[in-house]
Design a protein around this motif. Sequence first.
Motif, PDB file in Angstrom:
ATOM      1  N   CYS A 107      -3.139   0.960  -8.654  1.00 61.70           N
ATOM      2  CA  CYS A 107      -3.135   2.001  -7.611  1.00 61.70           C
ATOM      3  C   CYS A 107      -3.075   1.386  -6.217  1.00 61.70           C
ATOM      4  O   CYS A 107      -2.367   1.892  -5.336  1.00 61.70           O
ATOM      5  CB  CYS A 107      -4.376   2.878  -7.749  1.00 61.70           C
ATOM      6  N   LEU A 108      -3.816   0.310  -6.001  1.00 63.50           N
ATOM      7  CA  LEU A 108      -3.765  -0.364  -4.702  1.00 63.50           C
ATOM      8  C   LEU A 108      -2.352  -0.831  -4.385  1.00 63.50           C
ATOM      9  O   LEU A 108      -1.883  -0.718  -3.245  1.00 63.50           O
ATOM     10  CB  LEU A 108      -4.723  -1.556  -4.694  1.00 63.50           C
ATOM     11  N   LEU A 109      -1.670  -1.366  -5.382  1.00 59.26           N
ATOM     12  CA  LEU A 109      -0.321  -1.879  -5.158  1.00 59.26           C
ATOM     13  C   LEU A 109       0.691  -0.757  -4.943  1.00 59.26           C
ATOM     14  O   LEU A 109       1.791  -1.007  -4.444  1.00 59.26           O
ATOM     15  CB  LEU A 109       0.105  -2.753  -6.341  1.00 59.26           C
ATOM     16  N   GLN A 110       0.310   0.465  -5.321  1.00 63.12           N
ATOM     17  CA  GLN A 110       1.162   1.625  -5.062  1.00 63.12           C
ATOM     18  C   GLN A 110       0.772   2.337  -3.766  1.00 63.12           C
ATOM     19  O   GLN A 110       1.389   3.326  -3.396  1.00 63.12           O
ATOM     20  CB  GLN A 110       1.065   2.612  -6.237  1.00 63.12           C
ATOM     21  N   GLY A 111      -0.272   1.840  -3.122  1.00 65.65           N
ATOM     22  CA  GLY A 111      -0.724   2.459  -1.881  1.00 65.65           C
ATOM     23  C   GLY A 111      -1.648   3.641  -2.087  1.00 65.65           C
ATOM     24  O   GLY A 111      -1.998   4.324  -1.117  1.00 65.65           O
ATOM     25  N   ALA A 112      -2.069   3.894  -3.326  1.00 62.86           N
ATOM     26  CA  ALA A 112      -2.964   5.016  -3.626  1.00 62.86           C
ATOM     27  C   ALA A 112      -4.414   4.547  -3.515  1.00 62.86           C
ATOM     28  O   ALA A 112      -5.110   4.354  -4.516  1.00 62.86           O
ATOM     29  CB  ALA A 112      -2.680   5.562  -5.019  1.00 62.86           C
ATOM     30  N   VAL A 113      -4.858   4.351  -2.285  1.00 62.94           N
ATOM     31  CA  VAL A 113      -6.170   3.740  -2.046  1.00 62.94           C
ATOM     32  C   VAL A 113      -7.302   4.642  -2.528  1.00 62.94           C
ATOM     33  O   VAL A 113      -8.296   4.156  -3.080  1.00 62.94           O
ATOM     34  CB  VAL A 113      -6.329   3.414  -0.545  1.00 62.94           C
ATOM     35  N   ALA A 114      -7.170   5.946  -2.336  1.00 62.63           N
ATOM     36  CA  ALA A 114      -8.233   6.864  -2.758  1.00 62.63           C
ATOM     37  C   ALA A 114      -8.425   6.813  -4.274  1.00 62.63           C
ATOM     38  O   ALA A 114      -9.558   6.768  -4.777  1.00 62.63           O
ATOM     39  CB  ALA A 114      -7.918   8.281  -2.308  1.00 62.63           C
ATOM     40  N   TRP A 115      -7.318   6.816  -5.012  1.00 64.68           N
ATOM     41  CA  TRP A 115      -7.406   6.705  -6.467  1.00 64.68           C
ATOM     42  C   TRP A 115      -8.007   5.361  -6.874  1.00 64.68           C
ATOM     43  O   TRP A 115      -8.815   5.290  -7.812  1.00 64.68           O
ATOM     44  CB  TRP A 115      -6.030   6.880  -7.095  1.00 64.68           C
ATOM     45  N   ALA A 116      -7.611   4.318  -6.168  1.00 63.68           N
ATOM     46  CA  ALA A 116      -8.148   2.995  -6.474  1.00 63.68           C
ATOM     47  C   ALA A 116      -9.658   2.951  -6.263  1.00 63.68           C
ATOM     48  O   ALA A 116     -10.399   2.418  -7.095  1.00 63.68           O
ATOM     49  CB  ALA A 116      -7.471   1.936  -5.603  1.00 63.68           C
ATOM     50  N   GLY A 117     -10.104   3.536  -5.164  1.00 60.85           N
ATOM     51  CA  GLY A 117     -11.532   3.562  -4.890  1.00 60.85           C
ATOM     52  C   GLY A 117     -12.301   4.302  -5.967  1.00 60.85           C
ATOM     53  O   GLY A 117     -13.378   3.862  -6.412  1.00 60.85           O
ATOM     54  N   ALA A 118     -11.748   5.434  -6.417  1.00 61.49           N
ATOM     55  CA  ALA A 118     -12.417   6.210  -7.461  1.00 61.49           C
ATOM     56  C   ALA A 118     -12.473   5.430  -8.771  1.00 61.49           C
ATOM     57  O   ALA A 118     -13.505   5.412  -9.466  1.00 61.49           O
ATOM     58  CB  ALA A 118     -11.694   7.535  -7.660  1.00 61.49           C
ATOM     59  N   LEU A 119     -11.379   4.766  -9.129  1.00 58.53           N
ATOM     60  CA  LEU A 119     -11.343   4.004 -10.378  1.00 58.53           C
ATOM     61  C   LEU A 119     -12.256   2.782 -10.317  1.00 58.53           C
ATOM     62  O   LEU A 119     -12.901   2.429 -11.322  1.00 58.53           O
ATOM     63  CB  LEU A 119      -9.907   3.587 -10.693  1.00 58.53           C
ATOM     64  N   PHE A 120     -12.324   2.127  -9.163  1.00 59.63           N
ATOM     65  CA  PHE A 120     -13.257   1.002  -9.028  1.00 59.63           C
ATOM     66  C   PHE A 120     -14.696   1.484  -9.204  1.00 59.63           C
ATOM     67  O   PHE A 120     -15.520   0.811  -9.833  1.00 59.63           O
ATOM     68  CB  PHE A 120     -13.088   0.321  -7.669  1.00 59.63           C
ATOM     69  N   ALA A 121     -15.005   2.642  -8.636  1.00 62.88           N
ATOM     70  CA  ALA A 121     -16.357   3.186  -8.781  1.00 62.88           C
ATOM     71  C   ALA A 121     -16.656   3.519 -10.241  1.00 62.88           C
ATOM     72  O   ALA A 121     -17.763   3.261 -10.737  1.00 62.88           O
ATOM     73  CB  ALA A 121     -16.522   4.420  -7.899  1.00 62.88           C
ATOM     74  N   VAL A 122     -15.683   4.100 -10.942  1.00 67.62           N
ATOM     75  CA  VAL A 122     -15.852   4.381 -12.370  1.00 67.62           C
ATOM     76  C   VAL A 122     -16.077   3.090 -13.143  1.00 67.62           C
ATOM     77  O   VAL A 122     -16.954   3.009 -14.023  1.00 67.62           O
ATOM     78  CB  VAL A 122     -14.624   5.137 -12.919  1.00 67.62           C
ATOM     79  N   ALA A 123     -15.276   2.057 -12.828  1.00 65.38           N
ATOM     80  CA  ALA A 123     -15.418   0.770 -13.509  1.00 65.38           C
ATOM     81  C   ALA A 123     -16.807   0.184 -13.296  1.00 65.38           C
ATOM     82  O   ALA A 123     -17.456  -0.284 -14.248  1.00 65.38           O
ATOM     83  CB  ALA A 123     -14.353  -0.207 -12.997  1.00 65.38           C
ATOM     84  N   ALA A 124     -17.272   0.214 -12.058  1.00 64.18           N
ATOM     85  CA  ALA A 124     -18.585  -0.360 -11.757  1.00 64.18           C
ATOM     86  C   ALA A 124     -19.704   0.429 -12.414  1.00 64.18           C
ATOM     87  O   ALA A 124     -20.677  -0.151 -12.928  1.00 64.18           O
ATOM     88  CB  ALA A 124     -18.790  -0.418 -10.243  1.00 64.18           C
ATOM     89  N   LEU A 125     -19.577   1.765 -12.422  1.00 63.24           N
ATOM     90  CA  LEU A 125     -20.603   2.596 -13.061  1.00 63.24           C
ATOM     91  C   LEU A 125     -20.646   2.325 -14.564  1.00 63.24           C
ATOM     92  O   LEU A 125     -21.732   2.191 -15.156  1.00 63.24           O
ATOM     93  CB  LEU A 125     -20.308   4.069 -12.793  1.00 63.24           C
ATOM     94  N   ALA A 126     -19.470   2.223 -15.190  1.00 62.54           N
ATOM     95  CA  ALA A 126     -19.426   1.900 -16.614  1.00 62.54           C
ATOM     96  C   ALA A 126     -20.005   0.520 -16.875  1.00 62.54           C
ATOM     97  O   ALA A 126     -20.699   0.299 -17.879  1.00 62.54           O
ATOM     98  CB  ALA A 126     -17.983   1.977 -17.123  1.00 62.54           C
ATOM     99  N   PHE A 127     -19.754  -0.402 -15.960  1.00 61.97           N
ATOM    100  CA  PHE A 127     -20.259  -1.768 -16.121  1.00 61.97           C
ATOM    101  C   PHE A 127     -21.782  -1.801 -16.013  1.00 61.97           C
ATOM    102  O   PHE A 127     -22.435  -2.577 -16.714  1.00 61.97           O
ATOM    103  CB  PHE A 127     -19.615  -2.668 -15.065  1.00 61.97           C
ATOM    104  N   VAL A 128     -22.336  -0.971 -15.150  1.00 65.87           N
ATOM    105  CA  VAL A 128     -23.797  -0.860 -15.086  1.00 65.87           C
ATOM    106  C   VAL A 128     -24.333  -0.390 -16.432  1.00 65.87           C
ATOM    107  O   VAL A 128     -25.336  -0.916 -16.946  1.00 65.87           O
ATOM    108  CB  VAL A 128     -24.226   0.103 -13.964  1.00 65.87           C
ATOM    109  N   GLY A 129     -23.670   0.601 -17.029  1.00 65.83           N
ATOM    110  CA  GLY A 129     -24.088   1.075 -18.341  1.00 65.83           C
ATOM    111  C   GLY A 129     -24.038  -0.011 -19.397  1.00 65.83           C
ATOM    112  O   GLY A 129     -24.957  -0.131 -20.228  1.00 65.83           O
TER     113      GLY A 129
END
Length: 383
Positions: A107-129
């Motif tokens: 998403c970052l490479l496509q310029g979709a920064v908002a989507w990238a931010g949301a997916l990074f947050a999902v990744a980090a939350l899952a990683f905490v789990g």
Amino acid sequence: MTQQGTPEHPPRRRLQPPGRASALVPLLLALVLAALVSAVAGGLVRAGALHPAPGWAGDWMGRAAISHGALMICGFMGTVIGMERAVAVKLKLAWLAPLASSMAALCLLQGAVAWAGALFAVAALAFVGVNLVVVWRQRAPHTLVLLLSALAWLVGCTTFLLRPTDPASVPWWFAFLVMTIAAERLEMTRLMRRRPGAQVALALVLVLMAAGAAAGAAYPRAGGVAFGLSLLLLAAWLGVFDIARRTVRSDGLARYMALCLLGGYAWLAVAGAAWAATALGLALRDVALHALGLGFIVSMMMGHAPVILPAIARIKLRFGNWFYGPLAALHLSLAVRLGLGLESPAWRSAGAVLNAASMALFGATMVAAALAWRRHASNATRR
């Protein structure tokens, strides 16, 4: 060789992804490679070593340059760490973290920064789990530090989601990587007689690191000094307590890994001093970021990859003295970039090119090591 273990990593049963999750591994490895190549290209653009031309390639390099840090830390390293942890816990849902972080990089490479931010947050939350599962299965000091590192990644990714242009996410992202490494080294100290107060001292250092990252948003000077001081103190802790001080006197893979670690600790000290100095107004930001990101973290990656990559990619590697080539190239490239580069932008750009070349050389070395193992196994079968 990796099956036999080393003094750094005792022998353990070969880990494999569970069930259908193993089908994700080739896709994730391809996405990891794409994130790494893009991050390196973006870094070269930022260093003035590459100049994007008009067209899709230029647009790609421009976006990679803007998102260089997020691609390298979250898209590449976060995905690799997430894959390693998913293999270790053997839970299908654990693969959500590396899948989300690798898609965020796209998403970052496509310029979709908002989507990238949301997916990074999902990744980090899952990683905490995932790390909560690790702590539940084994309550130990190093697993608690792993959980703390995952929380640092979550704070950094949440900051990036809410304020994509705010540099306050950077120290949290670095804290995620540094704490992950600290947990690994803390686990290895069980092979040595622990000195009284060692764990308490490490806990205080990591608390200072988190405090520095947290204070950086509102009080950049105080937060930056605290964060830099925590890196310096961690380098000292590792230099005193880490088992690498002993294994460097051995041979083979154990010695190679120890040299990667000890060299990385030296760059960690440089990064800590430069980070604090940058907060006080000196023009050492490039030294702080890349002594930490390349000198410490990539050096750790080079040291641990011969053990971790076989577990993730289900391949075997044949170790040889050629592994020292990329390591020497990395340290030389950093000396050029962070030493001579302070006086000349041209040397800084040349050092960045050498940084990229050392990482490419390491990738080629890993491929050669895998092929060498296949030849060795084939010859042994014929005999």
